[in-house]
Design a protein around this motif. Structure first.
Motif, short mmCIF file in Angstrom:
data_model
loop_
_atom_site.label_atom_id
_atom_site.label_comp_id
_atom_site.label_asym_id
_atom_site.label_seq_id
_atom_site.Cartn_x
_atom_site.Cartn_y
_atom_site.Cartn_z
N GLY A 2 48.22 -39.81 -35.10
CA GLY A 2 47.01 -40.62 -35.03
C GLY A 2 46.31 -40.52 -36.36
N THR A 3 44.98 -40.53 -36.33
CA THR A 3 44.25 -40.29 -37.57
C THR A 3 44.61 -38.91 -38.11
OG1 THR A 3 42.48 -41.68 -36.70
CG2 THR A 3 41.96 -40.34 -38.61
N GLY A 4 44.89 -37.98 -37.21
CA GLY A 4 45.44 -36.68 -37.56
C GLY A 4 46.81 -36.52 -36.93
N ILE A 5 47.42 -35.35 -37.10
CA ILE A 5 48.74 -35.07 -36.56
C ILE A 5 48.67 -33.80 -35.72
CG2 ILE A 5 51.11 -34.40 -37.17
CD1 ILE A 5 50.83 -36.18 -39.64
N GLY A 6 49.23 -33.84 -34.52
CA GLY A 6 49.21 -32.68 -33.64
C GLY A 6 50.44 -32.66 -32.77
N ALA A 7 50.52 -31.68 -31.88
CA ALA A 7 51.68 -31.54 -31.00
C ALA A 7 51.22 -31.17 -29.60
CB ALA A 7 52.65 -30.49 -31.54
N GLY A 8 51.81 -31.84 -28.60
CA GLY A 8 51.64 -31.45 -27.21
C GLY A 8 52.91 -30.74 -26.76
N LEU A 9 52.79 -29.87 -25.77
CA LEU A 9 53.92 -29.02 -25.42
C LEU A 9 54.05 -28.85 -23.91
CD1 LEU A 9 56.14 -27.04 -26.41
CD2 LEU A 9 54.37 -25.27 -26.49
N ILE A 10 55.29 -28.99 -23.44
CA ILE A 10 55.63 -28.66 -22.05
C ILE A 10 56.75 -27.62 -22.10
CG2 ILE A 10 56.65 -29.48 -19.89
CD1 ILE A 10 55.40 -32.20 -20.41
N SER A 40 63.07 -25.05 -33.12
CA SER A 40 63.77 -23.77 -33.25
C SER A 40 62.94 -22.64 -32.64
CB SER A 40 64.06 -23.46 -34.72
OG SER A 40 64.97 -24.39 -35.26
N LEU A 41 61.63 -22.68 -32.83
CA LEU A 41 60.76 -21.65 -32.27
C LEU A 41 60.72 -21.70 -30.75
CD1 LEU A 41 58.51 -19.47 -32.59
CD2 LEU A 41 56.87 -21.37 -32.71
N LEU A 42 60.65 -22.93 -30.20
CA LEU A 42 60.40 -23.09 -28.77
C LEU A 42 61.63 -23.40 -27.94
CD1 LEU A 42 57.17 -25.19 -29.29
CD2 LEU A 42 57.27 -22.79 -28.61
N ASP A 43 62.73 -23.78 -28.60
CA ASP A 43 64.00 -24.06 -27.92
C ASP A 43 63.83 -25.13 -26.84
OD1 ASP A 43 66.71 -23.85 -27.40
OD2 ASP A 43 66.46 -22.19 -25.98
N VAL A 44 63.20 -26.25 -27.20
CA VAL A 44 62.99 -27.33 -26.25
C VAL A 44 64.20 -28.25 -26.22
CG1 VAL A 44 60.48 -27.29 -26.50
CG2 VAL A 44 61.84 -28.79 -27.98
N GLU A 45 64.24 -29.10 -25.21
CA GLU A 45 65.38 -30.01 -25.07
C GLU A 45 65.06 -31.45 -25.45
OE1 GLU A 45 66.36 -30.39 -20.79
OE2 GLU A 45 64.46 -29.34 -20.43
N ARG A 46 63.78 -31.73 -25.72
CA ARG A 46 63.41 -33.12 -26.01
C ARG A 46 62.22 -33.15 -26.95
NH1 ARG A 46 64.11 -38.26 -23.82
NH2 ARG A 46 62.29 -39.60 -23.67
N VAL A 47 62.22 -34.12 -27.87
CA VAL A 47 61.09 -34.39 -28.76
C VAL A 47 60.69 -35.84 -28.55
CG1 VAL A 47 60.29 -34.54 -31.14
CG2 VAL A 47 61.84 -32.69 -30.46
N VAL A 48 59.40 -36.07 -28.35
CA VAL A 48 58.86 -37.41 -28.18
C VAL A 48 57.81 -37.66 -29.25
CG1 VAL A 48 57.65 -39.00 -26.64
CG2 VAL A 48 59.27 -37.34 -25.69
N PHE A 49 57.91 -38.80 -29.92
CA PHE A 49 56.90 -39.21 -30.89
C PHE A 49 55.98 -40.25 -30.25
CE2 PHE A 49 60.41 -37.87 -33.62
CZ PHE A 49 59.76 -37.11 -34.59
N GLY A 50 54.71 -40.18 -30.60
CA GLY A 50 53.77 -41.18 -30.09
C GLY A 50 52.47 -41.11 -30.86
#
Length: 400
Positions: A210-218, A322-332
């Motif tokens: 967005g105007t900034g950049i961040g991350a949401g996590l499940i 690599s830190l979180l070992d997630v299975e999916r990345v979503v951009f939005g």
């Protein structure tokens, strides 16, 4: 235990695309058949679930299928971005019924601006024709940092004067409805989860642009908020030590490298975009779209700007996955669409090369399928609070 068990039943029904029978609910929830039957009767009487036909599964009486009733509950979501404020009214399964979008008012006092949002919320509900008594509340998604305990916006970048603004209390007074508040990245990832856009993934990172950049996590099918509700502040991850200086004093932070404002400024410096005209300002979204169009039309300088941005973003994604070992990345996020073609063409392969788990499991990477996901996610915050089981409720029930 009653409220918790009811939330478990509601959540199980919500997550099932085809619906569930009482027998299936008892099995999945580990509850007695009579307990499930009593809970389902209360939910049917309240209009939160509905009977959706019968299904035969072998000998015996056909089972009645239960599904969430879309018209059983509604919620309003508000996304406050420094550039744009969006308001959406959604039903119980996340379908948008009414919405509006306007430039965020940063000229008025924050208190007056938020109070005006309250009036707009009431107007949206009135236009929809929805029974106001069925509106469970208002969810608000704002830039961080926030004070989640008090519902206060602390001091977000790009929003001068918004220092410790009691957004939740102002909107509660203006609308007469309960209000919940969360960070914009958290609301966006809640939208992905609530609407089923995550598919079968139970662990993912949502990269918000967005105007900034961040991350949401499940993680483990649970939204991660952190100890103060401010998880996901990734803006100061360094991706290029020789990159532009950040406002933190270091060089190469992702917020300095990849923010839309930075990309547009670089495009102006390289002559890809014309100099800004103070007498006829063009919005950041239009500027970014023009940059993407120039790259698509073969402008080498424009392509270089977006490619460098993609490489830098890939470094962030690689570190997180690599830190979180997630299975999916979503951009939005509001500024994702103009970047999507370049990012999806370049980021997955770079991340795959850098990944330490590429030989163990695949990493799915995609753009969000939702439109206006932050406002929808804000509304889904209300649904999440109402429908999703919270282990803390067990303690409250036990004390009761």
């Amino acid at each position: 235990m009653g409220d918790f068990n009811q939330a478990v039943i509601l959540d199980s029904i919500r997550r099932s695309v085809e619906g569930l029978s009482r027998v299936e609910l008892a099995g999945s929830a580990g509850l007695a058949a009579q307990t499930v039957s009593n809970i389902c009767r209360r939910l049917l009487d309240a209009g939160l679930i509905m009977e959706a036909g019968k299904e035969a599964s072998g000998p015996g009486k056909p089972r009645t299928i239960l599904r969430l009733n879309p018209k059983g509950m509604y919620a309003v979501g508000v996304h406050i971005d420094p550039a744009v404020t969006s308001i959406s009214l959604v039903d119980a399964i996340g379908t948008v019924l009414e919405s509006l979008e306007r430039p965020t008012d940063l000229a008025s006092t924050p208190e007056d601006s938020v109070a005006a949002m309250g009036r707009e919320i009431r107007a949206v509900i009135d236009r929809s024709g929805v029974d106001r008594l069925r509106v469970a509340g208002v969810g608000v998604a704002t830039p961080g940092p926030i004070d989640a305990a008090t519902g206060t916006v602390v001091d977000p970048p790009h929003m001068p004067g918004w220092r410790r603004v009691p957004v939740r209390s102002i909107l509660q007074e203006a609308t007469g409805l309960p209000v919940v508040m969360d960070k914009d990245v958290t609301a966006a990832v809640v939208a992905e989860q609530w609407t089923g856009a995550t598919g079968n993934a139970t662990s993912l990172v949502y990269i918000y642009i967005g105007t900034g950049i961040g991350a949401g996590l499940i993680l483990g099918d649970e939204v991660v908020r952190g100890s103060s509700g401010n998880a996901g502040e990734i803006g100061h991850i360094i991706t290029d030590p020789d990159g532009p200086e950040c406002d933190c004093g270091r060089r190469g932070c992702v917020k300095a490298n990849c923010m839309p404002e930075t990309l547009v400024a670089e495009a102006r410096d390289l002559g890809v975009l014309p100099p800004a005209d103070p007498a006829n300002p063009i919005g950041l979204a239009q500027d970014l779209a023009a940059l993407a169009a120039a790259a698509e039309n073969g402008n080498a300088a424009a392509s270089g700007i977006l490619a460098r941005s993609a490489r830098r973003m890939a470094a962030v994604v690689s570190a997180l996955t690599s830190l979180l070992d997630v299975e999916r990345v979503v951009f939005g996020g509001p500024f994702w669409p103009p970047l999507s073609a370049t990012y999806l063409a370049q980021v997955p392969e770079i991340v795959r090369q850098l990944s330490v788990t590429s030989n163990v499991h695949a990493l799915d990477m995609a753009g969000t399928r939702l439109s206006g996901e932050e406002a929808v996610g804000a509304a889904c915050l209300v649904m999440e609070k109402t429908f999703s089981p919270n282990a803390g409720q067990l303690l409250l029930d036990a004390k009761g």
